[in-house]
Design an enzyme around this catalytic site. Structure first.
Site, short mmCIF file in Angstrom:
data_model
loop_
_atom_site.label_atom_id
_atom_site.label_comp_id
_atom_site.label_asym_id
_atom_site.label_seq_id
_atom_site.Cartn_x
_atom_site.Cartn_y
_atom_site.Cartn_z
N ARG A 1 0.84 -1.19 0.00
CA ARG A 1 0.00 0.00 0.00
C ARG A 1 0.89 1.25 0.00
O ARG A 1 1.97 1.25 0.61
CB ARG A 1 -0.90 0.02 1.25
N HIS B 1 -1.00 0.14 -9.71
CA HIS B 1 -1.64 -0.79 -8.77
C HIS B 1 -2.16 -2.04 -9.51
O HIS B 1 -3.36 -2.32 -9.53
CB HIS B 1 -2.78 -0.09 -8.02
P1 NAP Z 1 -1.41 -11.67 4.97
O1 NAP Z 1 -1.51 -13.09 4.54
O2 NAP Z 1 -2.32 -11.17 6.02
O3 NAP Z 1 0.11 -11.45 5.41
C1 NAP Z 1 0.53 -10.32 6.09
C2 NAP Z 1 1.93 -10.53 6.63
O4 NAP Z 1 2.38 -9.33 7.22
C3 NAP Z 1 1.98 -11.61 7.71
O5 NAP Z 1 3.16 -12.37 7.58
C4 NAP Z 1 2.04 -10.78 9.00
O6 NAP Z 1 2.68 -11.40 10.08
C5 NAP Z 1 2.85 -9.60 8.54
N1 NAP Z 1 2.65 -8.44 9.41
C6 NAP Z 1 1.49 -7.78 9.69
N2 NAP Z 1 1.71 -6.78 10.56
C7 NAP Z 1 3.02 -6.82 10.87
C8 NAP Z 1 3.85 -6.06 11.72
N3 NAP Z 1 3.37 -5.05 12.46
N4 NAP Z 1 5.16 -6.39 11.79
C9 NAP Z 1 5.66 -7.41 11.07
N5 NAP Z 1 4.93 -8.18 10.23
C10 NAP Z 1 3.62 -7.88 10.13
O7 NAP Z 1 -1.58 -10.71 3.72
P2 NAP Z 1 -1.29 -11.01 2.18
O8 NAP Z 1 -2.41 -11.73 1.56
O9 NAP Z 1 0.06 -11.60 2.06
O10 NAP Z 1 -1.32 -9.53 1.58
C11 NAP Z 1 -0.44 -8.52 2.05
C12 NAP Z 1 -0.85 -7.16 1.53
O11 NAP Z 1 -0.57 -7.04 0.15
C13 NAP Z 1 -2.34 -6.84 1.62
O12 NAP Z 1 -2.71 -6.44 2.91
C14 NAP Z 1 -2.51 -5.74 0.59
O13 NAP Z 1 -2.37 -4.47 1.20
C15 NAP Z 1 -1.34 -5.97 -0.38
N6 NAP Z 1 -1.82 -6.33 -1.72
C16 NAP Z 1 -1.49 -5.53 -2.76
C17 NAP Z 1 -1.88 -5.87 -4.04
C18 NAP Z 1 -1.50 -5.04 -5.23
O14 NAP Z 1 -1.98 -5.29 -6.33
N7 NAP Z 1 -0.61 -4.09 -5.08
C19 NAP Z 1 -2.65 -7.04 -4.25
C20 NAP Z 1 -2.96 -7.82 -3.16
C21 NAP Z 1 -2.54 -7.46 -1.90
P3 NAP Z 1 2.06 -12.73 10.77
O15 NAP Z 1 2.25 -13.81 9.71
O16 NAP Z 1 2.89 -12.94 11.94
O17 NAP Z 1 0.62 -12.42 11.03
C1 GLV Z 2 -5.28 -5.22 -3.85
O1 GLV Z 2 -4.62 -4.26 -3.68
C2 GLV Z 2 -5.74 -6.09 -2.82
O2 GLV Z 2 -5.60 -5.75 -1.64
O3 GLV Z 2 -6.28 -7.15 -3.14
#
Ligand code: NAP
Ligand code: GLV
Length: 312
Positions: A227, A275
């Protein structure tokens, strides 16, 4: 059963048709308008507070869950959602492979100096650059969740040293894992190419700023695919212009679409995309959401349940 769709910036028709086809006969799926009948489930992307107030807060409300058509729930976490309504995020649904492609592409393009070669070829030059050692390009992935773990493993396949950082301890093959605030400095100091795949929460807002980015190894590089709120944009530019960082690939921004005249549009060391690093794939998403609604109806647990206290 009644499903209410409330997705901003999304064409409703194909979602309504897809959800209707994927859910049991008799399910009503509507595009939300104010005053709509109460729904059992909502399929959402950045809905307005008015939607939540009506569908989750009214006296006749029977809403059980809001299912997000993206992975990030930061827009939802800004809303007042009653505690009895579960929030469920998208759980991969074809995103992790896209994210792995995007990050590996950005990393390899930088490491192999493909932009430099392209510029040389553009000037009719047949020139070689000195091969670089991948051991000099340790990659640190912030966030080892659904997307971050897949990215870290994909990068490790190209023999870069890979580190990961998460809130809770992890073991990921081929990845040196760091945990929590106490190990954040060590993680940054061991990193040259920093990849952000954290959720945007109060703890992670502005996590990439002057003092943290300055701790990356000299010649550091930033890949932000999470983000815009994770990065203090002017601090990144300052560190690139001072020569401490070599550049960045950015897919997300404080303001989207990126405003005309923003320095990122033209900065020679910053590559931007709109994005698009991991898009929501409609068919996969509908299949996952329909499966989760049916599991919730049976009283079963579903993956991707959001903890409002953690904010992700
Ligand atoms: P997720 O499965 O919830 O993984 C989040 C990771 O971040 C987990 O490993 C978590 O730790 C860690 N984390 C959270 N807060 C933290 C902190 N304060 N300190 C250290 N580590 C922390 O999420 P995801 O599915 O991988 O997605 C991640 C993010 O990618 C989304 O929230 C979204 O904003 C972004 N995204 C962007 C796009 C795009 O097109 N640009 C698309 C999809 C997603 P734990 O494992 O210990 O909980
Ligand atoms: C895209 O940014 C998502 O959070 O899925």
């Amino acid at each position: 059963m009644r499903i209410s769709l409330c997705c901003t910036h999304t064409k409703a028709e194909p979602w309504l048709e897809g959800l209707h086809a994927a859910l049991p006969l008799g399910t009503v799926v509507d595009d939300w308008v104010a005053g709509a009948p109460p729904a059992d489930y909502a399929v959402v992307w950045a809905p307005p507070q008015a939607f939540v107030d009506e569908q989750a807060g009214g006296r006749s409300s029977r809403l059980k869950a809001m299912l997000n058509i993206g992975a990030g729930v930061d827009a939802l976490m800004k809303l007042r959602i009653p505690p009895q309504v579960q929030v469920v995020r998208l759980d991969d649904a074809g995103m992790s492979v896209q994210m792995a492609e995007y990050v590996c592409h950005a990393l390899i393009r930088h490491f192999r100096e493909f932009d430099g070669y392209e510029a040389d070829v553009g000037q009719g030059k047949w020139s070689y650059r000195k091969p670089r050692s991948r051991t000099d390009f340790p990659v640190g992935v912030m966030g080892l969740g659904v997307l971050g773990e897949r990215v870290a493993k994909a990068v490790a396949q190209f023999d870069f040293p890979v580190m990961g950082w998460s809130r809770s301890p992890k073991t990921v093959e081929g990845v040196r894992c760091f945990t929590g605030e106490s190990q954040f400095d060590d993680f940054l100091q061991a990193t040259k190419v920093l990849v952000c795949l954290l959720p945007l929460t109060a703890d992670t807002q502005d996590i990439m700023r002057l003092d943290t980015l300055a701790r990356l190894q000299p010649g550091g590089y930033v890949i932000n695919v999470a983000r815009g709120g994770h990065l203090v944009e002017e601090d990144l530019i300052m560190l690139i212009d001072r020569g401490h960082l070599a550049g960045a690939t950015l897919d997300v921004f404080t303001t989207e679409p990126l405003p005309a005249g923003h320095p990122f549009w033209t900065h020679p060391k910053i590559t931007i995309t709109p994005h698009t690093s991991a898009r929501t794939l409609r068919d996969e998403t509908i299949a996952q959401i329909a499966g989760k609604i049916m599991a919730l109806e049976r009283g079963q647990a579903v993956a991707g349940l959001v903890d409002p206290m953690r904010g992700y």
